[in-house]
Structure formats: structure tokens, C-alpha cells
Design an enzyme around this catalytic site. Structure first.
Site, PDB file in Angstrom:
ATOM      1  N   CYS A   9       0.861  -1.177   0.000  1.00 11.05           N
ATOM      2  CA  CYS A   9       0.000   0.000   0.000  1.00 11.05           C
ATOM      3  C   CYS A   9       0.902   1.233   0.000  1.00 11.05           C
ATOM      4  CB  CYS A   9      -0.923  -0.021   1.221  1.00 11.05           C
ATOM      5  SG  CYS A   9      -2.318   1.127   1.080  1.00 11.05           S
ATOM      6  N   CYS A  39      -4.093   5.963   0.290  1.00 12.31           N
ATOM      7  CA  CYS A  39      -3.561   4.714  -0.266  1.00 12.31           C
ATOM      8  C   CYS A  39      -3.227   4.808  -1.743  1.00 12.31           C
ATOM      9  CB  CYS A  39      -4.557   3.579  -0.037  1.00 12.31           C
ATOM     10  SG  CYS A  39      -4.945   3.315   1.711  1.00 12.31           S
ATOM     11  N   LYS A  87     -12.402  -5.086   2.417  1.00 16.06           N
ATOM     12  CA  LYS A  87     -11.814  -4.213   3.429  1.00 16.06           C
ATOM     13  C   LYS A  87     -12.759  -3.037   3.650  1.00 16.06           C
ATOM     14  CE  LYS A  87      -7.673  -1.530   4.568  1.00 16.06           C
ATOM     15  NZ  LYS A  87      -6.340  -1.085   4.107  1.00 16.06           N
ATOM     16  N   ARG A 108      -3.533   3.091  12.743  1.00 17.56           N
ATOM     17  CA  ARG A 108      -3.058   4.342  12.141  1.00 17.56           C
ATOM     18  C   ARG A 108      -2.057   5.032  13.052  1.00 17.56           C
ATOM     19  NH1 ARG A 108      -8.986   5.897   9.569  1.00 17.56           N
ATOM     20  NH2 ARG A 108      -8.905   4.248   7.991  1.00 17.56           N
ATOM     21  N   GLU A 143     -16.808  -7.808  -4.683  1.00 14.34           N
ATOM     22  CA  GLU A 143     -15.383  -7.496  -4.522  1.00 14.34           C
ATOM     23  C   GLU A 143     -14.542  -8.773  -4.596  1.00 14.34           C
ATOM     24  OE1 GLU A 143     -13.582  -4.864  -4.311  1.00 14.34           O
ATOM     25  OE2 GLU A 143     -14.834  -3.177  -3.718  1.00 14.34           O
ATOM     26  N   LYS A 165     -11.532  -7.906   6.288  1.00 15.20           N
ATOM     27  CA  LYS A 165     -10.941  -7.008   7.284  1.00 15.20           C
ATOM     28  C   LYS A 165     -11.913  -5.856   7.531  1.00 15.20           C
ATOM     29  CE  LYS A 165      -6.964  -3.970   8.072  1.00 15.20           C
ATOM     30  NZ  LYS A 165      -5.750  -3.375   7.494  1.00 15.20           N
TER      31      LYS A 165
END
Length: 331
Positions: free
Chosen positions: A120, A130, A201, A211, A239, A254
């Protein structure tokens, strides 16, 4: 037959019987342990919001890797915290980038340990997103560019594979990222390097401590234009199907704890190995409650892991991996 002929408690009467008929098991081979590697020397700094998880400099990484191997954990997920950042996250794909240096060191120290490289740009960009950003000064808006970002993500993935990464794990959620990275890896000669796709995600509130750990908080806006809406379940299948079609080797959900229905849904619809990411806030909440004496940490963690496995996960990424490995050895 019904009670009293049928007595379901007969199969619960002792530990031996319960173990014999147990439907779901957890082993150390199910686990991947995330590691945060940072620039500098002699750095081992505990992440304030994630007790027991550290930023480690390269010179202290070898000792950590040896502990991971002694516990029998088969794989680590590698995150890098670079010394400097720029608009295009160039240190994500440099030969001497922090992830690339760490991958080479790990493979030298423990060749058998699987290195999964997070692919990423958010840790490496000055804006914390990202992908590449287009700013419209006249309108005062910013757009995360999809197709232009793919080129940089391919460069990052290829550089990680060259450094020794065994598995590429792209977490960016750009459309078409699996196809682009698969093509880039194949062209560079890494046809046998698997892609662990962050297929599902969500734009989740459970990422807060991560983060803090990765220094990747967006400097403006949020990631809702490219990460999924937590309200959507059917979209997860679209997805995942896109990633399967594009050549993914593993699928991921996730976060995990609030999305066990999604894990089950993917398990029922696809036959690729399925990964559950037990994310940072899921870890930190249990740690905080345990420190206050509100829960039995070991019992809660192991029950949660069994829950992920029962829902359909084959592999679990978790910051509890070292704790779990030690508890399993005790048992």
C-alpha cells in the site's frame, strides 16, 4: 428421538469427550503476526494504543524474528514506517526502502519464515492516502486516483518480491489492483509469488490504533471512497469475485470481529484460502479490558479465534499471535 433417549450432554461430560468431538480447532499454523519496522537504530517503542506491540528498528528485528520462530509462528505481515514521505509514496518501492531492507534481513535470519508484505502507499505518502491524489484548487477538492495509483502499487509489489517477500498482500482497495499486480509480478519473473488480496476491506472505525502504529492517518478526508461501506454485505461478494477473476490466490476479510457473517458468506461462495484480519482495535479493546480485570484475556482471545475459524477463516492475522502460540504450547 427426543429426550430422555436423546441426551446431548453425553458428549460434553469430560474434557476427553469434548476434545474428541470438537468440530473446530486452532493451531499455531493458522496464525500470521504483524510487525512494524521503522527507521533508526536501537528503536523498540511500544505503540501507546496497542500494548505489547512495538515499532522496531532493523538492528533489533533479528531478536524478534527468532522469538517468532521459537513460538512456531509460520508467517509475519510486514509493515514499514519510513524515515520520510512524499506525495507519491516513493519509499514504498525503493530498493532500500524500509520494507525491502526488513524483508532481506528476515529471509537471511529465518529463511523458512514466510514474509507477507503489505502493499500500500498510505504509510509512505505525505497525505496518508492509499493512492495518488489529484487536487482541484478551484473547487477545493481532492480525488484519490485509481488507475494512476495502480502503476505505483505494481512497482511496490515487484520491489518487495525482489527483496524476498514470499506473499504480496495489497491493502489499497483500488479497483483492478489484483490484475495489475499479478501482471507486474509475472512480467518481473515472480509468477510463483502468491497474492493475498484484501478483497473485503471496510472503511472501519476499528483501524484507529493501527493508524497510530503505521503513522498513516489521512491528512484530509477519509477513505470511504475506496474502502467498503460497513452496511454492505452483498458488495463483499462482488469485490471477492473480482479478485478471484483477476488472479488472487487468497481472499481476506478485514476487520474480522464485526464481519463474521461476511467471512461465512465468502467461505460458502469461493474455494480459495480465506484470511480473517483481527485488527488493531479488536486487539486493543481486549487488552484494555484485561488490564482492568474485566475479562479473562486468554479465554476471550482463544474463543474469538475459534469463532473466526468456525465462521470459515483458514488463516488469521492477529496481534495476539505470540500470546496465542505461547498458550497453545502450554496446553
Amino acid at each position: 428421538m427426543s429426550f430422555p433417549i436423546t441426551r446431548l450432554r453425553r458428549l460434553r461430560g469430560s474434557q476427553g469427550i469434548r476434545s474428541l468431538v470438537r468440530e473446530t480447532t486452532l493451531t499455531v499454523n493458522d496464525l500470521i503476526y504483524p510487525l512494524f519496522v521503522t527507521a533508526g537504530t536501537n528503536v523498540k517503542e511500544e505503540i501507546p494504543s496497542m500494548p505489547g506491540v512495538y515499532h522496531l528498528s532493523l538492528d533489533l528485528l533479528e531478536a524478534e524474528i527468532k522469538e517468532v520462530r521459537q513460538l512456531g509462528i509460520p508467517a509475519i505481515l510486514l509493515f514499514g514506517v519510513p524515515e520520510s514521505k512524499d506525495e507519491v509514496g516513493s519509499s514504498a518501492y525503493q530498493e532500500d526502502g524500509i520494507v525491502q531492507q526488513a524483508a532481506r534481513l528476515i529471509k537471511k535470519t529465518a529463511p523458512e519464515l514466510l514474509v507477507v508484505a503489505d502493499t500500500c502507499l498510505c504509510q509512505f505518502t505525505s497525505h496518508g492516502h492509499c493512492g495518488m491524489v489529484h487536487y482541484d484548487a478551484e473547487c477545493g477538492t481532492a480525488e484519490i486516483l485509481n488507475d494512476e495509483s495502480l502503476e505505483l502499487l505494481v512497482k511496490a509489489a515487484v520491489s518487495q518480491a525482489k527483496a524476498g517477500a514470499d506473499i504480496i498482500a495489497p491493502s489499497n482497495m483500488m479497483d483492478g489492483y489484483v490484475a495489475a499486480i499479478r501482471s507486474g509480478l509475472d512480467e518481473a519473473g515472480f509468477t510463483n509469488t502468491p497474492i493475498m488480496a484484501y478483497s473485503v476491506k471496510y472503511a472501519s472505525a476499528f483501524y484507529g490504533p493501527f493508524r497510530d502504529a503505521a503513522h498513516s492517518t489521512p491528512q484530509f478526508g477519509d477513505r470511504k471512497t475506496y474502502q467498503m461501506d460497513p452496511a454492505n454485505g452483498r458488495e463483499a461478494l462482488r469485490e471477492a469475485e473480482a479478485d478471484v477473476t483477476e488472479g488472487a490466490d487468497m481472499l481476506m476479510v478485514k476487520p474480522a470481529l464485526a464481519y463474521m457473517d461476511v467471512i461465512r458468506s465468502l467461505k460458502e461462495n469461493f474455494d480459495l484460502p480465506l484470511v480473517a484480519y483481527n485488527v488493531s482495535a479488536e486487539y486493543s479493546m481486549v487488552k484494555a479490558a484485561a488490564r482492568n480485570g474485566w475479562v479473562d484475556e486468554k479465554a476471550v482471545v482463544l474463543e474469538t479465534m475459534i469463532g473466526f475459524k468456525r465462521a470459515g477463516a483458514d488463516i488469521i492475522i492477529t496481534y495476539f499471535a505470540k500470546d496465542i502460540a505461547a498458550w497453545l504450547q502450554e496446553n
